[in-house]
Structure formats: C-alpha cells, structure tokens
Design a protein around this motif. Structure first.
Motif, PDB file in Angstrom:
ATOM      1  N   SER A 114      -7.464 -19.617 -20.524  1.00  0.00           N
ATOM      2  CA  SER A 114      -6.440 -20.677 -20.441  1.00  0.00           C
ATOM      3  C   SER A 114      -6.357 -21.236 -21.900  1.00  0.00           C
ATOM      4  O   SER A 114      -5.076 -21.735 -22.141  1.00  0.00           O
ATOM      5  N   LEU A 115      -7.303 -21.401 -22.728  1.00  0.00           N
ATOM      6  CA  LEU A 115      -6.996 -21.674 -24.080  1.00  0.00           C
ATOM      7  C   LEU A 115      -5.974 -20.975 -24.924  1.00  0.00           C
ATOM      8  O   LEU A 115      -5.538 -21.649 -25.650  1.00  0.00           O
ATOM      9  N   LEU A 116      -6.023 -19.919 -24.635  1.00  0.00           N
ATOM     10  CA  LEU A 116      -4.916 -19.036 -25.211  1.00  0.00           C
ATOM     11  C   LEU A 116      -3.821 -18.862 -24.423  1.00  0.00           C
ATOM     12  O   LEU A 116      -2.764 -18.202 -24.756  1.00  0.00           O
ATOM     13  N   GLU A 117      -3.398 -19.861 -23.460  1.00  0.00           N
ATOM     14  CA  GLU A 117      -2.230 -19.928 -22.741  1.00  0.00           C
ATOM     15  C   GLU A 117      -1.892 -18.860 -21.583  1.00  0.00           C
ATOM     16  O   GLU A 117      -0.818 -18.626 -21.476  1.00  0.00           O
ATOM     17  N   LYS A 118      -2.854 -18.109 -21.533  1.00  0.00           N
ATOM     18  CA  LYS A 118      -2.718 -17.074 -20.444  1.00  0.00           C
ATOM     19  C   LYS A 118      -2.970 -17.683 -19.018  1.00  0.00           C
ATOM     20  O   LYS A 118      -4.162 -17.381 -18.517  1.00  0.00           O
ATOM     21  N   ILE A 119      -2.170 -18.565 -18.584  1.00  0.00           N
ATOM     22  CA  ILE A 119      -2.663 -19.386 -17.188  1.00  0.00           C
ATOM     23  C   ILE A 119      -2.755 -18.511 -16.416  1.00  0.00           C
ATOM     24  O   ILE A 119      -3.556 -18.709 -15.416  1.00  0.00           O
ATOM     25  N   PRO A 120      -1.634 -17.589 -15.916  1.00  0.00           N
ATOM     26  CA  PRO A 120      -1.830 -16.785 -14.751  1.00  0.00           C
ATOM     27  C   PRO A 120      -3.190 -16.109 -14.561  1.00  0.00           C
ATOM     28  O   PRO A 120      -3.531 -15.948 -13.445  1.00  0.00           O
ATOM     29  N   GLU A 121      -3.412 -15.246 -15.834  1.00  0.00           N
ATOM     30  CA  GLU A 121      -4.625 -14.549 -15.658  1.00  0.00           C
ATOM     31  C   GLU A 121      -5.867 -15.461 -15.631  1.00  0.00           C
ATOM     32  O   GLU A 121      -6.888 -15.116 -14.715  1.00  0.00           O
ATOM     33  N   ALA A 122      -5.978 -16.783 -16.206  1.00  0.00           N
ATOM     34  CA  ALA A 122      -7.166 -17.689 -15.979  1.00  0.00           C
ATOM     35  C   ALA A 122      -7.159 -18.017 -14.601  1.00  0.00           C
ATOM     36  O   ALA A 122      -7.991 -18.175 -13.776  1.00  0.00           O
ATOM     37  N   ALA A 123      -5.895 -18.296 -13.927  1.00  0.00           N
ATOM     38  CA  ALA A 123      -5.884 -18.992 -12.558  1.00  0.00           C
ATOM     39  C   ALA A 123      -6.563 -17.810 -11.563  1.00  0.00           C
ATOM     40  O   ALA A 123      -7.167 -18.152 -10.682  1.00  0.00           O
ATOM     41  N   LYS A 124      -6.203 -16.547 -11.857  1.00  0.00           N
ATOM     42  CA  LYS A 124      -6.566 -15.472 -10.998  1.00  0.00           C
ATOM     43  C   LYS A 124      -8.236 -15.481 -11.084  1.00  0.00           C
ATOM     44  O   LYS A 124      -9.050 -15.283 -10.178  1.00  0.00           O
ATOM     45  N   GLN A 125      -8.798 -15.498 -12.205  1.00  0.00           N
ATOM     46  CA  GLN A 125     -10.458 -15.836 -12.393  1.00  0.00           C
ATOM     47  C   GLN A 125     -10.957 -17.019 -11.664  1.00  0.00           C
ATOM     48  O   GLN A 125     -12.088 -16.843 -10.919  1.00  0.00           O
ATOM     49  N   TYR A 126     -10.232 -18.145 -11.831  1.00  0.00           N
ATOM     50  CA  TYR A 126     -10.798 -19.148 -11.241  1.00  0.00           C
ATOM     51  C   TYR A 126     -10.621 -19.182  -9.665  1.00  0.00           C
ATOM     52  O   TYR A 126     -11.592 -19.261  -8.851  1.00  0.00           O
ATOM     53  N   SER A 151     -10.509 -27.140 -13.117  1.00  0.00           N
ATOM     54  CA  SER A 151      -9.452 -26.264 -13.842  1.00  0.00           C
ATOM     55  C   SER A 151      -8.490 -25.443 -13.304  1.00  0.00           C
ATOM     56  O   SER A 151      -7.354 -25.469 -13.636  1.00  0.00           O
ATOM     57  N   LEU A 152      -8.829 -25.133 -12.049  1.00  0.00           N
ATOM     58  CA  LEU A 152      -7.683 -24.123 -11.228  1.00  0.00           C
ATOM     59  C   LEU A 152      -6.708 -25.402 -10.910  1.00  0.00           C
ATOM     60  O   LEU A 152      -5.301 -24.812 -10.942  1.00  0.00           O
TER      61      LEU A 152
END
Length: 640
Positions: free
Chosen positions: A500-512, A529-530
């Motif tokens: 998320s901090l690297l602005e890779k939001i779709p990848e972060a959302a998938k992890q959440y 966070s999600l």
C-alpha cells in the motif's frame, strides 16, 4: 530359450512341472510372466503405501509443493505418483523403517512364486539414477550411470518405451535378479545435453555439501526431477533486448571470458542478468567495454562461489584496464544493483556495515532454472532460501526441538532492541528456515521498502510451509484463534501495508481480503486498511459492504460512514447527524480534517478510544480521502 522337457521343473522357480506352469502357454515366455507379475507388485506397493501411510506421504509432498511450480492438475498428479514411489522406497518413517520394508514383510508370505519372492526381497536395495540410454530393444535397454560410467541392463514393464538411444534420463530402479527394472519408467529429457544435466546435479551436490552426487540425487530426487526441464533454457544474449549495442558487447565479452575461466554457466548467466538490470537502470556511455566486464566479473565473484577469485589488481592485469577504474565502476554496479544482490544473497546487513563478501562461499547460489528473460523484462531472481532448500541445513523435515529453540529465540528477539535483536532472528532462521517472524524482524533494518517487501514475502512463504496446505483448508475462518498461525498473519499484514505504501493498491487489497477470509473476526484491524484501499480504487460498493459487515461503535466506523455519505449524497441532514455521532466518539479528528492541526512526523504507537492519538492515527490513514471532498472545511466549520 533352450528346449525344456515338459516334465522338467519349470525354470521360473514355481516348483511345478513346466507343462503345468509356463509351458501351458508356449506363446508367453517366463520372463514376460515375471515382468507382468513385477508390474503388478509395483502397483500393489503404491496401493499399500497410500492406504497405510497416505498421511505421511501427503505431508511430505505438501512440503515439496511449496517450492516447486506445479502448473496444472495433470502435472500435479504426475508428481504425486512419482513422489509416492520415491517416498516408499527411500524415506524413513517415524519408527525408522521404510514403506518398502513394511510392504515386503506384509506381502512376501502371500507370493507363491519363489523367484518373484526373491526379487521382491531385494527391492530394499532400490536406487536412483541419472544416465544415458546406450541401446534399446523393445522394453529392454542398456543404460549408463552418468556419475560412475557403470553400464547395466534394465527393463520397463507395463508400458511402451518411447525413449531414444543417447537420451539423458533420470529414474528409479529396483533390482531384477542381476539387472534392474524401472519403477515405473525412465523420465527422459531429450532436449537437455547429458553433460549439462550431470553437471547441474553435481553443482547441487557440491552446494549442499554432499559426499557424492548419487547421494544427493537420492535425497532430492523430486526436486531434481522438477528442475531439470528448466536447465535447457539457458540465456541467449542475442535474444535479449539491450538498450544499446555496446551493452550487448559487454555481455558477450563477459560471457566468453568467464566461460574460458570455467565458471559454471548458471553463475555466468546470473552475471548477464545483473548486467541487463544495470543497463535498464543506468544508460551509461561506455568507451572501454573491458572496464565494465572486469568490474562485473569482480562483483559476481563477491556474491557467487567461484573456484578462482581474482583481486581487482589481478583483474586489471587480465583485462588490461586500471584498478581504480574497476573499483569505481564496481561501486556503481553494487549501488545500482543493491536490491538484486540482496535478493541473491538472502541476507540483510546493518546500514552501517559492509556486506561480508569474504564469506560469500557459504551461500548456495541459485541455478539457471530460475533465470528467465521475456520481452526484455528480467524476472525476479530467486531467494537464497529457495536455492538453499537443496542443502542439508534446510531439509524439508525440521525437528521439533529446532522449531522450539527458534521460537524461543524469536520471543527473546521481540523483547530486545538493536543488533542483538537481529542476531537472534538470524540464528532462529538457521534453526528453522520456516520461521516467519524472523523475516519480519529482519525487515526492520532494511534500507528500502522494496527490500523489506522481499523479506515479508519470504515470511509469508515460510509460514505457508510451516503450516501446510491442508491446515489452511481446515482452519480458514478462525485463523487468529490458533496461535501457530500468527507469525504468518503478521508477515502477510506487513506485506500488504508495504504494498500500500508503494501505491500498489490492488495487490494490497487482495492481501487484506485474504487475511479477512482466513480470520473474519479481524483481530488485526485489517478492515480499516481495506476500507481505505477500496476507496482509493473507487470500489465504493465494496467499501460500503465492509462497513456494514463490521458495524461498531467507534470513531473509525462513524467517520468512515460519514465519508461515504458525503461522497454519495453530499452535505445532507443525514451527513450532519453522522458528523455529530462521529464527534461524540472522537472530537479531535475534526482539527486534523480541517487543517487546524498538522499531523506529526510519526504516528503514535498506542492510542486510546476518543483520545488525540486515535485522531492522529485515523487522519494519517484517511486524510487524503477527505481532501477530495470539495467544500468540506467550510461545511465542517458550519456544523456546531
């Protein structure tokens, strides 16, 4: 066959007269009958193993599957079958016996043909082989061991033989009188040069500190079988897309020189990959390509095991360049490729320390199977942990005492600060490479978020290995309630937050989302966070559903509900009502939303419900979302 009198004892060893045994059907030879019965025995052994020891076999196979790319169901079934055979022949059970020994003890008394009984009893002397086919006739072949040069005869039962003479193969053999029979068949790889395959196995054996490549092949047969098809795809410099011709020239010279020095091809190819990475990052004007070749040669020698290691002065003489030039370019290469080098070495160093390159020979170097170039995009180089999986120190089976000692070290590390904290984490990893918390701790001292992400990812993989696939299936839905899951959950949350901090939001959302699926109770606060990720992605319906799923009396809930109302309907009466409810939960948030107070440089580690620390934490996560609402500040000031 010699002419046999019909009243003579049958040469198959049954004890019957020939006319009552094999002579009853002259069209079938004795050897064909034996081979058919041997084929049946092989099938019976597989059934016996799965029926009585299926759990042990599956548990071991799941460990194998964590680091082997299994692309489809058919391939998975193939590996499961071969693994079952290999495990039955070679792996010890908890009581020290093997499945083949137990099968022999169980079945020997049921076999009527004495010769078949004798053959079965010799199957405890099974062996693995990597070799070449010398001759082939029907289902019989003469084969040569690639490590000893020994030639032997072997038979394939129950299936047609399509392997060609001269082909390289690996296989499992069980004794058949003076010869051998394949179990189930040889696995041929005609596209691989035999000498490349033999060298690949030898390199793995040396890297894992084995006394012989044969012992290594036996212990790591499944890994070798899965990796060998990849080694034929060595790098082709001509097919790589270089930013300029001079960069390709450097790569060509580098490869030719290191090949001449006898450096193993996988190591040379890794040097080429590092050089391509550098070229893509830094568009350097190169006047003397030999200066860059020498610097790259020196760089590679610091991170890869080579028989002959040159000093910068020696390389300067070999390449007819200046030592100072090598030193300068080496430093530039090392700086630009720091993340790639860190990934190769699998070790993170203190910010005030230089990497101990003098100790590089202890690092198991990744093989060429993991290097792939597609459309000039260099794939991520493999972690040292994956490569080191081939070594004795990272055997698939980790003793309970080692796991316990590693766990205690992590407990101590969590209560310690400074270098000792990281030393404990490193020691824990040596004891148990599946120690996810160790990677999380080591990520704290990385120099960049990208480096930290690599360690969090390794922590996730370690947690998956430690728990096993079956555990995830059985316990999904209440993960956090099981203490052993928490290292994995911590690593996964850190990984998501870093993305998320690297602005890779779709990848972060998938992890959440995956974290919430494993633990809907959300003890980690993933939902907050999600929610932010959903708003960033414009997925308002998902954000709304998430709030409804976790309805609660909290500042987070009411301020987020107000945020959605303002987004959907603007400054309505309902919005004013929600604002009052939100203020009731935490009045300090408004000062940060209106800009009357600036956020501190660092968010607080702890907060209480309704206090200013809670307001800082909320504003730090959500302020960018509120700033998108036009007229917000005036509206907030107007509501009393």
């Amino acid at each position: 066959m010699e002419k046999i009198n019909r009243n003579d004892p049958c040469p198959c060893g049954s004890g019957k007269k020939y006319k009552k045994c094999c002579g009853a059907n002259e069209a079938i030879s004795i050897s064909e009958i034996l081979e058919g019965e041997i084929d049946d025995l092989q099938k019976q052994l597989i059934h016996f193993a799965v029926y009585h020891y299926g759990h042990d076999i599956q548990e071991d196979f799941e460990a194998f599957g964590t680091f082997t790319d299994i692309d489809n169901e058919q391939e998975l079934h193939f590996y499961e079958l071969i693994h079952t055979i290999w495990f039955s022949l070679f792996e010890e059970l908890e009581d020290g016996d093997t499945i083949i020994k137990k099968f022999i003890a169980s079945e020997t008394g049921k076999i009527k043909r004495p010769k078949l009984k004798q053959i079965l009893q010799t199957w405890t002397n099974a062996r693995t082989i990597a070799g070449q086919v010398i001759t082939l006739e029907n289902n019989k072949m003469t084969i040569e061991d690639g490590f000893t040069g020994e030639q032997m005869d072997a038979v394939v039962t129950g299936m047609p033989v399509t392997i060609e003479e001269g082909s390289f193969f690996v296989g499992l053999l069980v004794p058949y009188e003076q010869d051998y029979v394949f179990f189930p068949s040889p696995f041929d790889l005609p596209d691989i040069e035999p000498e490349h395959a033999f060298q690949y196995i030898k390199d793995g054996s040396n890297g894992a500190d084995y006394d012989s490549p044969q012992d290594y092949l036996t212990d790591f047969f499944m890994e070798v079988l899965s990796e060998l098809p990849m080694i034929g795809g060595l790098l082709d410099i001509d097919e790589m897309e270089w930013p300029a011709p001079i960069y390709k020239e450097v790569a060509d010279i580098f490869k030719n020189r290191l090949d001449a020095f006898g450096v193993p091809t996988p190591i040379v190819d890794t040097g080429v990959i590092l050089w391509l990475n550098f070229c893509l990052k830094k568009q350097k004007r190169i006047q003397n390509p030999y200066l860059y070749v020498a610097a790259l040669h020196y760089l590679l020698s610091t991170i890869a095991p080579m028989e002959k290691v040159f000093t910068q002065k020696e390389l300067a003489e070999l390449y007819e360049v200046s030592p100072g030039g090598i030193s300068s370019i080496y430093s530039e290469l090392e700086s630009a490729l720091s993340s790639e080098i860190t990934e190769l070495m699998g070790f993170v160093f203190d910010a005030d320390e230089d990497p101990p390159f003098e100790e590089a020979t202890v690092i198991e170097f990744p093989k060429s199977r993991s290097i792939n170039v597609v459309d000039s995009n260099v794939q991520t180089l493999p972690s040292a942990e994956k490569a080191a999986k081939k070594g004795k120190s990272t055997s698939r089976k980790i003793s309970r005492s080692a796991q316990e000692r590693a766990r205690n070290m992590i407990y101590d590390a969590m209560q310690t600060e400074g270098k000792h904290r990281y030393k404990l984490a490193e020691e824990a990893l040596k004891l148990n490479p599946n120690c996810a918390d160790a990677y999380v701790i080591l990520a704290e001292k990385t120099k960049s978020l990208e480096e930290a992400i690599l360690l969090f990812e390794k922590g996730i993989q370690a947690g998956e290995r430690e728990l096993g696939k079956a555990f995830f299936k059985e316990n999904s839905g209440y993960f956090w309630g099981l203490v052993e899951t928490r290292p994995f959950m911590r690593a996964k949350l850190h990984y998501a937050e870093s993305l998320s901090l690297l602005e890779k939001i779709p990848e972060a959302a998938k992890q959440y989302e995956e974290l919430l699926e494993l633990n809907p109770m959300d003890n980690q606060g993933v939902r907050y966070s999600l929610f932010v990720a959903y708003i960033d992605l414009g997925e308002m319906n998902k954000a709304r559903a998430l709030l409804e799923q976790y309805e609660e009396e909290s500042a987070q809930y009411y301020y987020n509900k107000l945020l959605l109302e303002l987004h959907d309907n603007g400054f309505t009466a309902n919005a004013a009502k929600l604002l009052k409810a939100a203020k009731k939960e935490n009045k300090h948030v408004i000062a940060y939303l209106t800009g009357r107070k600036r956020l501190p440089a660092y968010t607080p580690e702890f907060f209480g419900f309704g206090d200013e620390n809670e307001a800082i934490v909320y504003a730090d996560m959500h302020l960018h979302l509120w700033r998108k609402i036009e007229g917000l500040q005036e509206w907030l000031k107007s509501i009393k």
